[in-house]
Motif scaffolding. Sequence first.
Motif, PDB file in Angstrom:
ATOM      1  N   ALA A  73      99.723  -0.423  46.018  1.00 10.70           N
ATOM      2  CA  ALA A  73      98.531   0.387  46.280  1.00 10.70           C
ATOM      3  C   ALA A  73      98.725   1.805  45.737  1.00 10.70           C
ATOM      4  CB  ALA A  73      98.232   0.414  47.775  1.00 10.70           C
ATOM      5  N   GLY A  74      99.932   2.327  45.857  1.00 10.48           N
ATOM      6  CA  GLY A  74     100.225   3.651  45.315  1.00 10.48           C
ATOM      7  C   GLY A  74     100.097   3.691  43.802  1.00 10.48           C
ATOM      8  N   HIS A  75     100.599   2.655  43.140  1.00 11.15           N
ATOM      9  CA  HIS A  75     100.478   2.588  41.672  1.00 11.15           C
ATOM     10  C   HIS A  75      99.003   2.476  41.269  1.00 11.15           C
ATOM     11  CE1 HIS A  75     104.745   2.500  41.287  1.00 11.15           C
ATOM     12  NE2 HIS A  75     104.886   1.294  41.810  1.00 11.15           N
ATOM     13  N   LEU A  76      98.248   1.693  42.026  1.00 12.05           N
ATOM     14  CA  LEU A  76      96.816   1.565  41.744  1.00 12.05           C
ATOM     15  C   LEU A  76      96.104   2.904  41.930  1.00 12.05           C
ATOM     16  CD1 LEU A  76      94.314  -0.148  41.117  1.00 12.05           C
ATOM     17  CD2 LEU A  76      94.193  -0.691  43.547  1.00 12.05           C
ATOM     18  N   ALA A  77      96.428   3.614  43.013  1.00 11.68           N
ATOM     19  CA  ALA A  77      95.808   4.919  43.250  1.00 11.68           C
ATOM     20  C   ALA A  77      96.181   5.906  42.146  1.00 11.68           C
ATOM     21  CB  ALA A  77      96.220   5.452  44.625  1.00 11.68           C
ATOM     22  N   ALA A  78      97.431   5.865  41.708  1.00 14.91           N
ATOM     23  CA  ALA A  78      97.860   6.766  40.622  1.00 14.91           C
ATOM     24  C   ALA A  78      97.105   6.452  39.337  1.00 14.91           C
ATOM     25  CB  ALA A  78      99.365   6.646  40.404  1.00 14.91           C
ATOM     26  N   ALA A  79      96.939   5.166  39.053  1.00 12.91           N
ATOM     27  CA  ALA A  79      96.186   4.779  37.853  1.00 12.91           C
ATOM     28  C   ALA A  79      94.732   5.211  37.969  1.00 12.91           C
ATOM     29  CB  ALA A  79      96.273   3.276  37.635  1.00 12.91           C
ATOM     30  N   ALA A  80      94.145   5.040  39.159  1.00 11.44           N
ATOM     31  CA  ALA A  80      92.752   5.452  39.352  1.00 11.44           C
ATOM     32  C   ALA A  80      92.607   6.956  39.147  1.00 11.44           C
ATOM     33  CB  ALA A  80      92.279   5.050  40.751  1.00 11.44           C
ATOM     34  N   ALA A  81      93.562   7.726  39.665  1.00 13.85           N
ATOM     35  CA  ALA A  81      93.513   9.184  39.481  1.00 13.85           C
ATOM     36  C   ALA A  81      93.657   9.546  38.002  1.00 13.85           C
ATOM     37  CB  ALA A  81      94.603   9.858  40.305  1.00 13.85           C
ATOM     38  N   ALA A  82      94.515   8.827  37.293  1.00  6.54           N
ATOM     39  CA  ALA A  82      94.722   9.113  35.872  1.00  6.54           C
ATOM     40  C   ALA A  82      93.487   8.769  35.043  1.00  6.54           C
ATOM     41  CB  ALA A  82      95.930   8.336  35.354  1.00  6.54           C
ATOM     42  N   TYR A  83      92.813   7.678  35.389  1.00  8.75           N
ATOM     43  CA  TYR A  83      91.643   7.240  34.625  1.00  8.75           C
ATOM     44  C   TYR A  83      90.346   7.914  35.069  1.00  8.75           C
ATOM     45  CZ  TYR A  83      94.346   3.554  32.399  1.00  8.75           C
ATOM     46  OH  TYR A  83      95.259   2.873  31.652  1.00  8.75           O
ATOM     47  N   ALA A  84      90.363   8.607  36.198  1.00 10.06           N
ATOM     48  CA  ALA A  84      89.132   9.204  36.726  1.00 10.06           C
ATOM     49  C   ALA A  84      88.415  10.100  35.712  1.00 10.06           C
ATOM     50  CB  ALA A  84      89.423   9.964  38.022  1.00 10.06           C
ATOM     51  N   PRO A  85      89.112  11.003  35.009  1.00  9.45           N
ATOM     52  CA  PRO A  85      88.395  11.848  34.030  1.00  9.45           C
ATOM     53  C   PRO A  85      87.719  11.027  32.932  1.00  9.45           C
ATOM     54  CG  PRO A  85      90.582  12.747  34.468  1.00  9.45           C
ATOM     55  CD  PRO A  85      90.527  11.393  35.124  1.00  9.45           C
ATOM     56  N   VAL A  86      88.393   9.984  32.458  1.00  7.91           N
ATOM     57  CA  VAL A  86      87.816   9.142  31.402  1.00  7.91           C
ATOM     58  C   VAL A  86      86.590   8.411  31.937  1.00  7.91           C
ATOM     59  CG1 VAL A  86      88.255   7.140  29.924  1.00  7.91           C
ATOM     60  CG2 VAL A  86      90.028   8.870  30.245  1.00  7.91           C
ATOM     61  N   LEU A  87      86.707   7.860  33.146  1.00 10.26           N
ATOM     62  CA  LEU A  87      85.581   7.142  33.741  1.00 10.26           C
ATOM     63  C   LEU A  87      84.398   8.083  34.014  1.00 10.26           C
ATOM     64  CD1 LEU A  87      87.541   4.816  36.184  1.00 10.26           C
ATOM     65  CD2 LEU A  87      86.409   4.175  34.038  1.00 10.26           C
ATOM     66  N   LYS A  88      84.696   9.302  34.452  1.00  2.00           N
ATOM     67  CA  LYS A  88      83.620  10.273  34.670  1.00  2.00           C
ATOM     68  C   LYS A  88      82.907  10.591  33.366  1.00  2.00           C
ATOM     69  CE  LYS A  88      84.252  13.872  37.157  1.00  2.00           C
ATOM     70  NZ  LYS A  88      84.808  15.078  37.790  1.00  2.00           N
ATOM     71  N   GLU A  89      83.683  10.768  32.291  1.00  2.00           N
ATOM     72  CA  GLU A  89      83.078  11.074  30.989  1.00  2.00           C
ATOM     73  C   GLU A  89      82.237   9.896  30.505  1.00  2.00           C
ATOM     74  OE1 GLU A  89      81.824  13.425  28.107  1.00  2.00           O
ATOM     75  OE2 GLU A  89      83.120  14.062  29.749  1.00  2.00           O
ATOM     76  N   MET A  90      82.740   8.680  30.702  1.00  2.00           N
ATOM     77  CA  MET A  90      81.966   7.490  30.324  1.00  2.00           C
ATOM     78  C   MET A  90      80.667   7.434  31.130  1.00  2.00           C
ATOM     79  SD  MET A  90      84.920   4.551  29.992  1.00  2.00           S
ATOM     80  CE  MET A  90      83.710   3.248  30.060  1.00  2.00           C
ATOM     81  N   ALA A  91      80.743   7.731  32.411  1.00  3.30           N
ATOM     82  CA  ALA A  91      79.547   7.705  33.252  1.00  3.30           C
ATOM     83  C   ALA A  91      78.545   8.763  32.790  1.00  3.30           C
ATOM     84  CB  ALA A  91      79.930   7.922  34.717  1.00  3.30           C
ATOM     85  N   ARG A  92      79.040   9.947  32.436  1.00 11.00           N
ATOM     86  CA  ARG A  92      78.144  11.004  31.924  1.00 11.00           C
ATOM     87  C   ARG A  92      77.461  10.551  30.632  1.00 11.00           C
ATOM     88  NH1 ARG A  92      82.524  14.817  33.203  1.00 11.00           N
ATOM     89  NH2 ARG A  92      81.989  15.728  35.199  1.00 11.00           N
ATOM     90  N   ASP A  93      78.259   9.956  29.727  1.00  9.14           N
ATOM     91  CA  ASP A  93      77.701   9.472  28.468  1.00  9.14           C
ATOM     92  C   ASP A  93      76.642   8.397  28.705  1.00  9.14           C
ATOM     93  OD1 ASP A  93      79.360  11.183  27.087  1.00  9.14           O
ATOM     94  OD2 ASP A  93      80.774   9.609  26.461  1.00  9.14           O
ATOM     95  N   MET A  94      76.935   7.462  29.608  1.00 16.29           N
ATOM     96  CA  MET A  94      75.980   6.391  29.893  1.00 16.29           C
ATOM     97  C   MET A  94      74.719   6.946  30.551  1.00 16.29           C
ATOM     98  SD  MET A  94      78.558   3.364  31.079  1.00 16.29           S
ATOM     99  CE  MET A  94      77.302   2.108  31.216  1.00 16.29           C
ATOM    100  N   ALA A  95      74.879   7.932  31.440  1.00 15.99           N
ATOM    101  CA  ALA A  95      73.715   8.537  32.087  1.00 15.99           C
ATOM    102  C   ALA A  95      72.856   9.264  31.046  1.00 15.99           C
ATOM    103  CB  ALA A  95      74.159   9.487  33.191  1.00 15.99           C
ATOM    104  N   ALA A  96      73.515   9.959  30.110  1.00 16.92           N
ATOM    105  CA  ALA A  96      72.774  10.655  29.059  1.00 16.92           C
ATOM    106  C   ALA A  96      72.059   9.652  28.151  1.00 16.92           C
ATOM    107  CB  ALA A  96      73.722  11.531  28.239  1.00 16.92           C
ATOM    108  N   GLN A  97      72.730   8.564  27.822  1.00 20.01           N
ATOM    109  CA  GLN A  97      72.100   7.528  27.003  1.00 20.01           C
ATOM    110  C   GLN A  97      70.910   6.923  27.743  1.00 20.01           C
ATOM    111  OE1 GLN A  97      74.751   4.423  25.793  1.00 20.01           O
ATOM    112  NE2 GLN A  97      73.137   3.243  24.801  1.00 20.01           N
ATOM    113  N   TRP A  98      71.056   6.699  29.032  1.00 22.44           N
ATOM    114  CA  TRP A  98      69.961   6.157  29.835  1.00 22.44           C
ATOM    115  C   TRP A  98      68.764   7.108  29.812  1.00 22.44           C
ATOM    116  CZ3 TRP A  98      67.626   8.016  34.307  1.00 22.44           C
ATOM    117  CH2 TRP A  98      66.721   7.133  34.902  1.00 22.44           C
ATOM    118  N   GLU A  99      69.043   8.409  29.937  1.00 24.89           N
ATOM    119  CA  GLU A  99      67.967   9.415  29.894  1.00 24.89           C
ATOM    120  C   GLU A  99      67.240   9.358  28.544  1.00 24.89           C
ATOM    121  OE1 GLU A  99      67.158  12.266  31.960  1.00 24.89           O
ATOM    122  OE2 GLU A  99      68.437  11.618  33.613  1.00 24.89           O
TER     123      GLU A  99
END
Length: 141
Positions: free
Chosen positions: A107-133
Amino acid sequence: MTRWTLAALPLLALAAPVPAQAADVRDAAEALTDPVETDHMAETVTVLVDALMRTNIGPLAQAIAHVDPDSSAASIPPDATLGEVTGSDPDYGRRLGDDVRATSRMAGHLAAAAAAYAPVLKEMARDMAAQWERERDAARR
């Protein structure tokens, strides 16, 4: 709300700022992979399970048999423990503690990976939201 608006809500939620959540995830990852912390959790589980398995359930069985003489509780000896009645392995507490230790690390390794990928996932979500707009605006023309 249109169905497209509803579909975009998760994207917008992902794009929202979450600095406190990221810190919480990093703290959780650190605690869950800390050998001292995981040993403490595992030992706690081991001690609790071992104590539970040594609990005398004979008096409870007698009370049940008094209320319902036809129940199987009538055959339980007065000094029986929960472990004896359930046929539990004497090492069950230790094995469960080992499982807690391993699960905490994973669970700790999973949480660390989630924290590491969070900026990338946020940027992807922003891009998808902008594309949706853009798609929504194009559909309205």
